[in-house]
Design a protein around this motif. Structure first.
Motif, PDB file in Angstrom:
ATOM      1  N   SER A  12       0.827  -1.208   0.000  1.00  0.00           N
ATOM      2  CA  SER A  12       0.000   0.000   0.000  1.00  0.00           C
ATOM      3  C   SER A  12       0.857   1.252   0.000  1.00  0.00           C
ATOM      4  N   ALA A  13       2.042   1.184   0.646  1.00  0.00           N
ATOM      5  CA  ALA A  13       2.926   2.354   0.672  1.00  0.00           C
ATOM      6  C   ALA A  13       3.457   2.668  -0.714  1.00  0.00           C
ATOM      7  N   ILE A  14       3.655   1.625  -1.508  1.00  0.00           N
ATOM      8  CA  ILE A  14       4.120   1.822  -2.882  1.00  0.00           C
ATOM      9  C   ILE A  14       2.928   2.002  -3.820  1.00  0.00           C
ATOM     10  N   GLY A  15       1.861   1.218  -3.598  1.00  0.00           N
ATOM     11  CA  GLY A  15       0.723   1.196  -4.507  1.00  0.00           C
ATOM     12  C   GLY A  15      -0.040   2.494  -4.579  1.00  0.00           C
ATOM     13  N   TYR A  16      -0.301   3.117  -3.428  1.00  0.00           N
ATOM     14  CA  TYR A  16      -1.079   4.359  -3.438  1.00  0.00           C
ATOM     15  C   TYR A  16      -0.364   5.475  -4.201  1.00  0.00           C
ATOM     16  N   PRO A  17       0.928   5.728  -3.932  1.00  0.00           N
ATOM     17  CA  PRO A  17       1.628   6.747  -4.733  1.00  0.00           C
ATOM     18  C   PRO A  17       1.672   6.382  -6.217  1.00  0.00           C
ATOM     19  N   ALA A  18       1.769   5.084  -6.520  1.00  0.00           N
ATOM     20  CA  ALA A  18       1.801   4.661  -7.928  1.00  0.00           C
ATOM     21  C   ALA A  18       0.472   4.943  -8.607  1.00  0.00           C
ATOM     22  N   VAL A  19      -0.638   4.717  -7.901  1.00  0.00           N
ATOM     23  CA  VAL A  19      -1.960   5.006  -8.472  1.00  0.00           C
ATOM     24  C   VAL A  19      -2.096   6.497  -8.736  1.00  0.00           C
ATOM     25  N   PHE A  20      -1.817   7.300  -7.717  1.00  0.00           N
ATOM     26  CA  PHE A  20      -1.966   8.753  -7.863  1.00  0.00           C
ATOM     27  C   PHE A  20      -1.004   9.299  -8.915  1.00  0.00           C
ATOM     28  N   GLY A  21       0.274   8.932  -8.809  1.00  0.00           N
ATOM     29  CA  GLY A  21       1.273   9.448  -9.739  1.00  0.00           C
ATOM     30  C   GLY A  21       1.051   8.964 -11.160  1.00  0.00           C
ATOM     31  N   GLY A  22       0.675   7.680 -11.306  1.00  0.00           N
ATOM     32  CA  GLY A  22       0.442   7.144 -12.643  1.00  0.00           C
ATOM     33  C   GLY A  22      -0.728   7.805 -13.331  1.00  0.00           C
ATOM     34  N   VAL A  23      -1.812   8.002 -12.596  1.00  0.00           N
ATOM     35  CA  VAL A  23      -2.996   8.646 -13.183  1.00  0.00           C
ATOM     36  C   VAL A  23      -2.711  10.108 -13.493  1.00  0.00           C
ATOM     37  N   LEU A  24      -2.033  10.795 -12.577  1.00  0.00           N
ATOM     38  CA  LEU A  24      -1.710  12.201 -12.815  1.00  0.00           C
ATOM     39  C   LEU A  24      -0.810  12.351 -14.032  1.00  0.00           C
ATOM     40  N   LEU A  25       0.238  11.532 -14.111  1.00  0.00           N
ATOM     41  CA  LEU A  25       1.155  11.601 -15.247  1.00  0.00           C
ATOM     42  C   LEU A  25       0.437  11.287 -16.551  1.00  0.00           C
ATOM     43  N   GLY A  26      -0.380  10.235 -16.527  1.00  0.00           N
ATOM     44  CA  GLY A  26      -1.108   9.863 -17.735  1.00  0.00           C
ATOM     45  C   GLY A  26      -2.135  10.888 -18.151  1.00  0.00           C
TER      46      GLY A  26
END
Length: 200
Positions: A12-26
């Motif tokens: 979750s510590a890695i997954g949540y930033p990945a969700v937010f960052g991935g969606v924002l970047l995309g």
């Protein structure tokens, strides 16, 4: 030190930033398959205790919203250059019709543009260059991003319901998103082609 090391092994510590960052970047640079990111995260949330589905939807919504508002803001600030890009090959009467459509049902265009593949950026650029007001854009974008996040999370939930294995569910979610996106793109292309033929 132990707590710090543990945070890097916590999905979750890695997954949540990945969700937010991935969606924002995309949402800013359309090179990341944002729907696949949300679907995969939802599949993980459905099949494990490492992530929370409501938090995944919330982070995806906020990331998408920030990206959409930034895209719209760029069109508003650099309106002359963006207008030339949007207007290339377009007759003046079509731009006038676009202004009229945004005046009467702009929020619908924003919502549909977010949900239809390859429709988000043209709609946001058109809205920005045509002077669509922020006070109308923001609530429409919030609703659009929330619906978008729920729709792609639902694909992850379906895959998570079919398989208990997080890896298989994640891969299936990403595959479902790509298939749905491809079919939607084909339908949108067909509809645009029919409209162009009808306008001739």
């Amino acid at each position: 030190m132990i707590a710090l090391a543990g945070s890097f092994t916590d999905p979750s510590a890695i997954g949540y930033p990945a969700v937010f960052g991935g969606v924002l970047l995309g949402s800013l640079v359309p090179v990341v398959p944002t729907g696949a990111v949300v679907g995969a995260a939802a599949a993980i949330a459905t099949t494990t205790d490492h992530m929370s589905l409501p938090i995944v939807v919330l982070l995806a919504t906020v990331g998408a919203l920030l990206g959409d508002l930034a895209t719209f803001g760029v069109a508003r600030v650099g309106s002359d250059a963006a207008l030339r890009w949007v207007a290339r090959g377009q007759p003046p009467e079509r731009l006038a019709a676009a202004r009229a459509r945004f005046a009467t049902r702009g929020w619908q265009l924003v919502v549909v543009g977010r949900l239809v593949p390859a429709g988000r950026i043209p709609v946001l650029l058109a809205a920005g260059t045509l002077g669509y007001p922020w006070r109308r854009l923001v609530p429409a974008a919030v609703a659009a991003c929330l619906l978008w996040a729920i729709a792609y999370a639902a694909l992850g939930i379906v895959s998570g319901g079919l398989f208990d294995n997080p890896l298989i569910a994640t891969l299936l979610a990403a595959l479902l998103v790509l298939v749905v996106g491809g079919l939607s793109s084909l339908v949108a292309t067909y509809v645009r082609r029919r409209r162009r033929e009808a306008d001739r």
